[in-house]
Scaffold this motif. Structure first.
Motif: not given
Length: 274
Positions: A119, A121, A123, A152, A177-180, A194, A196, A220
């Motif tokens: 991802a 992010q 870990s 996470t 803010r991030e997301i995968s 990946m 925002t 994240s």
């Protein structure tokens, strides 16, 4: 009792140990015997299958433990991946321990770990949320809780609900803010992207293919808000008079529980004030 991980998509991901165990046990407890029968046939395994799912696990556990106590050996598998991870099996494993039946894990594929690894992010610390509630206030409350977490988060979501989840999340988090999104891991149409939360939400809305298949979302951590108490400020000033900033940051991070980057920012702010 063997707890055996099976592939989440690519059959080649099964381990040699898993194949050997599944071929040697007296029976295999499976969530969906029809699905598991096809997988075992592809592997050339003909062990007897016994159903063990959410609706019969309590009653089935007593039967299977009795078999194990009589000298049989069994294995538990789920439809894909590692059993008990958002799948049945907890009651059976617990019953085995209570009956002094040895439980042996056979590690292997796991969608949540595969997603975390790919991802991009942080870990070092993470929360596995599994599936959030499907609707109503419990769903919104879960999303708002995830939005505030400083670690996470790994979330499973149904394909027909992923867009609504992302839309609700977008309204609850900061803009950067991030997301995968990890979809169909190890399968033909594997997708890992990946960005925002807003960008991923727009992408999923514009491409309906991303609303299909098995989905794992890796969110994240929330930005850590940091502040000093008067006592912390006094301590930091005393330390800065004697020690380099890097050393003070390490000490104050341990003292306050804040991340070192946040402490650096606060120390820089103190320097500007002076």
């Amino acid at each position: 009792m063997y707890i055996v991980s099976t592939p989440i998509g690519n059959l080649d991901d099964i381990s040699r140990r898993a194949i050997a165990v599944l071929g040697e046990v007296d029976w295999v407890a499976a969530e969906d015997t029809r699905h598991s029968q096809r997988m075992l046939e592809q592997l050339g395994i003909r062990s007897r299958l016994i159903s063990c799912h959410d609706h019969n696990e309590s009653a089935r556990s007593e039967e299977l433990v009795a078999r194990l106590q009589s000298g049989e050996q069994g294995a538990l598998i789920s439809d894909a991946g590692t059993p008990l991870v958002s799948d049945p099996g907890y009651r059976l494993v617990r019953a085995c321990h209570q009956a002094d039946v040895r439980v042996v894990p056979i590690p292997g594929a796991s969608a949540l770990l595969a997603a975390l690894a790919a991802a991009g992010q942080p870990s070092d610390r993470f929360l596995f949320e599994g599936f959030v509630p499907a609707k109503g206030a419990p769903r919104q409350q879960a999303i708002e809780r995830l939005a505030k977490l400083s670690v996470t988060s790994i979330i499973y979501e149904a394909p027909h609900r992923v867009l609504s989840f992302l839309e609700a999340l977008k309204a609850s988090v900061e803009k950067d803010r991030e997301i995968s999104l990890c979809r169909e891991l190890t399968k033909q149409f594997e997708t890992i992207r990946m960005g925002t939360v807003a960008d991923i939400c727009d992408w999923v809305a514009s491409d309906r293919n991303q609303q299909r298949g098995e989905l794992v979302l890796v969110l994240s951590p929330a930005a850590q808000t940091a502040d000093w108490s008067e006592q912390d400020q006094a301590l930091a000033k005393s330390l800065l008079a004697e020690l380099p900033v890097s050393r003070v940051a390490k000490i104050m991070a341990a003292h306050t529980g804040l991340k070192r980057q946040a402490v650096y920012a606060l120390l820089e702010g103190m320097g500007k004030e002076n």
